[in-house]
Design an enzyme around this catalytic site. Sequence first.
Site, PDB file in Angstrom:
ATOM      1  N   ALA A   1       5.109  -4.828  18.663  1.00 59.65           N
ATOM      2  CA  ALA A   1       6.332  -5.299  19.329  1.00 59.65           C
ATOM      3  C   ALA A   1       7.411  -5.610  18.294  1.00 59.65           C
TER       4      ALA A   1
ATOM      5  N   ARG B   1      -8.178   6.666  16.242  1.00 60.29           N
ATOM      6  CA  ARG B   1      -6.976   6.607  15.402  1.00 60.29           C
ATOM      7  C   ARG B   1      -6.775   7.971  14.744  1.00 60.29           C
TER       8      ARG B   1
ATOM      9  N   TYR C   1     -15.240  -3.495  15.960  1.00 56.39           N
ATOM     10  CA  TYR C   1     -14.697  -4.139  17.157  1.00 56.39           C
ATOM     11  C   TYR C   1     -15.132  -3.376  18.408  1.00 56.39           C
TER      12      TYR C   1
ATOM     13  N   LYS D   1       7.669  -4.272  15.268  1.00 53.00           N
ATOM     14  CA  LYS D   1       8.139  -3.009  14.673  1.00 53.00           C
ATOM     15  C   LYS D   1       9.060  -2.281  15.657  1.00 53.00           C
TER      16      LYS D   1
ATOM     17  N   PRO E   1     -18.032  -5.317  10.503  1.00 54.83           N
ATOM     18  CA  PRO E   1     -17.676  -5.772  11.859  1.00 54.83           C
ATOM     19  C   PRO E   1     -16.915  -4.705  12.654  1.00 54.83           C
TER      20      PRO E   1
ATOM     21  N   LYS F   1       8.678  -9.287  -1.811  1.00 50.70           N
ATOM     22  CA  LYS F   1       8.468 -10.743  -1.883  1.00 50.70           C
ATOM     23  C   LYS F   1       7.138 -11.088  -2.540  1.00 50.70           C
TER      24      LYS F   1
ATOM     25  N   THR G   1       5.902   2.761  12.711  1.00 50.45           N
ATOM     26  CA  THR G   1       4.523   3.105  13.051  1.00 50.45           C
ATOM     27  C   THR G   1       4.438   3.788  14.414  1.00 50.45           C
ATOM     28  N   ASP G   2       3.366   4.548  14.610  1.00 49.04           N
ATOM     29  CA  ASP G   2       3.143   5.151  15.934  1.00 49.04           C
ATOM     30  C   ASP G   2       2.739   4.108  16.969  1.00 49.04           C
ATOM     31  N   GLU G   3       2.375   2.886  16.506  1.00 51.70           N
ATOM     32  CA  GLU G   3       1.868   1.872  17.439  1.00 51.70           C
ATOM     33  C   GLU G   3       2.948   1.406  18.418  1.00 51.70           C
TER      34      GLU G   3
ATOM     35  N   TYR H   1       2.359  -7.208  16.406  1.00 53.34           N
ATOM     36  CA  TYR H   1       2.788  -6.331  15.297  1.00 53.34           C
ATOM     37  C   TYR H   1       3.649  -5.196  15.828  1.00 53.34           C
TER      38      TYR H   1
ATOM     39  N   ASN I   1     -13.484   5.290  15.756  1.00 53.93           N
ATOM     40  CA  ASN I   1     -13.822   4.382  14.648  1.00 53.93           C
ATOM     41  C   ASN I   1     -15.278   4.541  14.208  1.00 53.93           C
TER      42      ASN I   1
ATOM     43  N   PHE J   1       0.833  -1.221   0.000  1.00 52.13           N
ATOM     44  CA  PHE J   1       0.000   0.000   0.000  1.00 52.13           C
ATOM     45  C   PHE J   1       0.865   1.268   0.000  1.00 52.13           C
TER      46      PHE J   1
ATOM     47  N   LEU K   1      10.273  -0.335   3.737  1.00 49.09           N
ATOM     48  CA  LEU K   1       8.856  -0.427   4.135  1.00 49.09           C
ATOM     49  C   LEU K   1       8.362  -1.857   4.264  1.00 49.09           C
TER      50      LEU K   1
HETATM   51  P1  NAD Z   1       1.365  -3.623   3.278  1.00 51.13           P
HETATM   52  O1  NAD Z   1       1.038  -4.811   4.109  1.00 51.13           O
HETATM   53  O2  NAD Z   1       0.312  -3.036   2.396  1.00 51.13           O
HETATM   54  O3  NAD Z   1       2.615  -3.953   2.324  1.00 51.13           O
HETATM   55  C1  NAD Z   1       3.746  -4.632   2.769  1.00 51.13           C
HETATM   56  C2  NAD Z   1       4.604  -4.991   1.561  1.00 51.13           C
HETATM   57  O4  NAD Z   1       5.782  -5.658   2.045  1.00 51.13           O
HETATM   58  C3  NAD Z   1       3.923  -5.951   0.590  1.00 51.13           C
HETATM   59  O5  NAD Z   1       4.135  -5.531  -0.742  1.00 51.13           O
HETATM   60  C4  NAD Z   1       4.611  -7.282   0.854  1.00 51.13           C
HETATM   61  O6  NAD Z   1       4.656  -8.138  -0.284  1.00 51.13           O
HETATM   62  C5  NAD Z   1       5.995  -6.824   1.274  1.00 51.13           C
HETATM   63  N1  NAD Z   1       6.685  -7.824   2.108  1.00 51.13           N
HETATM   64  C6  NAD Z   1       6.185  -8.456   3.216  1.00 51.13           C
HETATM   65  N2  NAD Z   1       7.088  -9.338   3.674  1.00 51.13           N
HETATM   66  C7  NAD Z   1       8.176  -9.249   2.865  1.00 51.13           C
HETATM   67  C8  NAD Z   1       9.434  -9.906   2.835  1.00 51.13           C
HETATM   68  N3  NAD Z   1       9.743 -10.853   3.726  1.00 51.13           N
HETATM   69  N4  NAD Z   1      10.320  -9.568   1.879  1.00 51.13           N
HETATM   70  C9  NAD Z   1      10.005  -8.613   0.946  1.00 51.13           C
HETATM   71  N5  NAD Z   1       8.826  -7.983   0.926  1.00 51.13           N
HETATM   72  C10 NAD Z   1       7.917  -8.290   1.868  1.00 51.13           C
HETATM   73  O7  NAD Z   1       1.942  -2.548   4.290  1.00 51.13           O
HETATM   74  P2  NAD Z   1       1.752  -0.962   4.339  1.00 51.13           P
HETATM   75  O8  NAD Z   1       0.479  -0.652   5.018  1.00 51.13           O
HETATM   76  O9  NAD Z   1       2.036  -0.407   2.998  1.00 51.13           O
HETATM   77  O10 NAD Z   1       2.930  -0.588   5.339  1.00 51.13           O
HETATM   78  C11 NAD Z   1       4.255  -0.359   4.848  1.00 51.13           C
HETATM   79  C12 NAD Z   1       5.164  -0.014   6.006  1.00 51.13           C
HETATM   80  O11 NAD Z   1       4.679   1.147   6.662  1.00 51.13           O
HETATM   81  C13 NAD Z   1       5.247  -1.107   7.073  1.00 51.13           C
HETATM   82  O12 NAD Z   1       6.577  -1.158   7.523  1.00 51.13           O
HETATM   83  C14 NAD Z   1       4.320  -0.613   8.170  1.00 51.13           C
HETATM   84  O13 NAD Z   1       4.739  -1.078   9.431  1.00 51.13           O
HETATM   85  C15 NAD Z   1       4.490   0.890   8.051  1.00 51.13           C
HETATM   86  N6  NAD Z   1       3.320   1.704   8.475  1.00 51.13           N
HETATM   87  C16 NAD Z   1       2.085   1.446   7.977  1.00 51.13           C
HETATM   88  C17 NAD Z   1       1.011   2.257   8.366  1.00 51.13           C
HETATM   89  C18 NAD Z   1      -0.379   2.044   7.805  1.00 51.13           C
HETATM   90  O14 NAD Z   1      -1.322   2.714   8.239  1.00 51.13           O
HETATM   91  N7  NAD Z   1      -0.576   1.167   6.831  1.00 51.13           N
HETATM   92  C19 NAD Z   1       1.210   3.299   9.258  1.00 51.13           C
HETATM   93  C20 NAD Z   1       2.519   3.534   9.750  1.00 51.13           C
HETATM   94  C21 NAD Z   1       3.563   2.733   9.328  1.00 51.13           C
HETATM   95  P1  TYD Z   2      -6.791  -1.234  11.130  1.00 50.64           P
HETATM   96  O1  TYD Z   2      -7.164  -0.638   9.811  1.00 50.64           O
HETATM   97  O2  TYD Z   2      -6.626  -2.716  11.213  1.00 50.64           O
HETATM   98  O3  TYD Z   2      -5.474  -0.470  11.624  1.00 50.64           O
HETATM   99  P2  TYD Z   2      -4.727  -0.532  13.074  1.00 50.64           P
HETATM  100  O4  TYD Z   2      -5.170  -1.713  13.823  1.00 50.64           O
HETATM  101  O5  TYD Z   2      -3.295  -0.621  12.657  1.00 50.64           O
HETATM  102  O6  TYD Z   2      -5.065   0.776  13.749  1.00 50.64           O
HETATM  103  O7  TYD Z   2      -7.898  -0.819  12.201  1.00 50.64           O
HETATM  104  C1  TYD Z   2      -8.226   0.526  12.458  1.00 50.64           C
HETATM  105  C2  TYD Z   2      -9.196   0.546  13.617  1.00 50.64           C
HETATM  106  O8  TYD Z   2     -10.440  -0.066  13.214  1.00 50.64           O
HETATM  107  C3  TYD Z   2      -8.713  -0.256  14.827  1.00 50.64           C
HETATM  108  O9  TYD Z   2      -9.123   0.426  16.019  1.00 50.64           O
HETATM  109  C4  TYD Z   2      -9.455  -1.587  14.704  1.00 50.64           C
HETATM  110  C5  TYD Z   2     -10.764  -1.197  14.015  1.00 50.64           C
HETATM  111  N1  TYD Z   2     -11.354  -2.226  13.131  1.00 50.64           N
HETATM  112  C6  TYD Z   2     -12.683  -2.611  13.295  1.00 50.64           C
HETATM  113  O10 TYD Z   2     -13.402  -2.113  14.189  1.00 50.64           O
HETATM  114  N2  TYD Z   2     -13.193  -3.559  12.444  1.00 50.64           N
HETATM  115  C7  TYD Z   2     -12.447  -4.130  11.451  1.00 50.64           C
HETATM  116  O11 TYD Z   2     -12.952  -5.006  10.722  1.00 50.64           O
HETATM  117  C8  TYD Z   2     -11.082  -3.709  11.288  1.00 50.64           C
HETATM  118  C9  TYD Z   2     -10.215  -4.304  10.208  1.00 50.64           C
HETATM  119  C10 TYD Z   2     -10.573  -2.744  12.152  1.00 50.64           C
END
Ligand code: NAD
Ligand code: TYD
Length: 377
Positions: free
Chosen positions: A185, A247, A240, A187, A238, A35, A134-136, A183, A282, A12, A82
């Site tokens: 932990a 968030r 939760y 990161k 769904p 990958k 991540t901020d998590e 997750y 949410n 993403f 990433l």
């Molecule tokens: P995502 O799950 O959409 O994409 C992850 C990508 O990494 C995929 O293309 C996957 O094929 C690749 N990948 C996974 N394991 C791999 C491996 N072993 N070798 C090579 N490639 C591999 O994730 P995202 O939401 O785009 O997040 C990207 C980064 O940003 C992550 O490090 C995540 O922790 C961080 N992040 C995400 C968010 C968010 O809201 N999505 C927020 C803050 C930080």
């Molecule tokens: P998510 O998109 O999984 O991101 P993160 O857990 O990294 O914050 O979830 C965002 C928020 O929405 C989180 O508080 C969990 C909630 N959630 C639901 O209530 N229902 C769902 O089906 C999903 C996927 C998330």
Amino acid sequence: MKNIIITGGAGFIGSHVVRLFVNKYPDYHIINVDKLTYAGNLANLKDIENKPNYTFVKADICDFETIMEIFKKYNVDGVIHLAAESHVDRSIKDPFTFAQTNVMGTLSMLQAAKLTWEQLPEKWDGKRFYHISTDEVYGALEMTDPEGIEPPFTTKASSGKHHLAYGSKFFTEDLKYMPHSPYSASKASSDHFVRAFHDTYGMPTIVTNCSNNYGPYQFPEKLIPLFINNIRHRKPLPVYGKGENVRDWLYVEDHARAIDLIFHKGKIAETYNIGGFNEWKNIDIIKVVINTVDRLLGRKEGEDMDLITFVTDRAGHDMRYAIDSSKLQRELGWEPSLQFEEGIEKTVKWYLENQAWMDNITSGEYEKYYESMYANR
Ligand code: NAD
Ligand code: TYD
């Protein structure tokens, strides 16, 4: 010519970063190392796949030998890392994969960069290892004011209709890490390794911690794309627990812009928090998404509210995330460009107009996984 590896570029956020770099920097060679796990999708990069300054390499970041070969072959100057397992619910079911990819995979990237760069005559000069986190990792903030209060920040983006904070504390860069989910932990552990490579070997590293992203190409296991698709097909939503968790949401292209700025202008060994100044419960965001999907599909606004289904809460569900990204604003002049109302409208439109992208993912294997995941909720 700079040679830059972007790991996880088929995911993403990674796909937005790859697109931005390939288009904005024709004199850089962008090597997307991914990958292609369930979350990786080359359809996210169709528009740039034939550009001369772009190369895709299918590889596992945990496969150290292969990563070493990629560093050698492409004469790598910089890494934007990433690649990760990114979904909290999956980490609760399968923590091993998260430790493997997020911790060992990051270590393998760091070690390959170190072994390659320290042999060069110029050593670390002009090199950069930028780790996206991540901020998590900071844990959870309390929700001290469920009605919402005026937040202490203002930005162009935050002057929208909705701009409240649900407590007086925010994640700042100096906070202690207190991750709760497997997750976060994993990161947190990877962030520590990155900083250790700076402190021990002098590697030029940077870490950023960002809040929840939303926008096009997000895998539909995450809240916003999942719910947009379910509303379209009139499937249950769904929610939760009581839907009270908060968030801080940032439009993905604003994150990609921050990454570009920090990669070029950020100070070595620094941490920057990136956030949207945009807290939502949410349940409130879900109502906005329902209204927007209904309106754009020509349905009566709000007619799909009855799809909301409260289900068993996520184990260890963090109550509130809220980022203070004023350091980044102050030092590098970044702030989110989009108000949430604009960002969510663009996002819903994109998913509705790109149903084929969604159907490709949600049919077949993923559908079976999703059904099994939610069967006992
Ligand atoms: P995502 O799950 O959409 O994409 C992850 C990508 O990494 C995929 O293309 C996957 O094929 C690749 N990948 C996974 N394991 C791999 C491996 N072993 N070798 C090579 N490639 C591999 O994730 P995202 O939401 O785009 O997040 C990207 C980064 O940003 C992550 O490090 C995540 O922790 C961080 N992040 C995400 C968010 C968010 O809201 N999505 C927020 C803050 C930080
Ligand atoms: P998510 O998109 O999984 O991101 P993160 O857990 O990294 O914050 O979830 C965002 C928020 O929405 C989180 O508080 C969990 C909630 N959630 C639901 O209530 N229902 C769902 O089906 C999903 C996927 C998330």
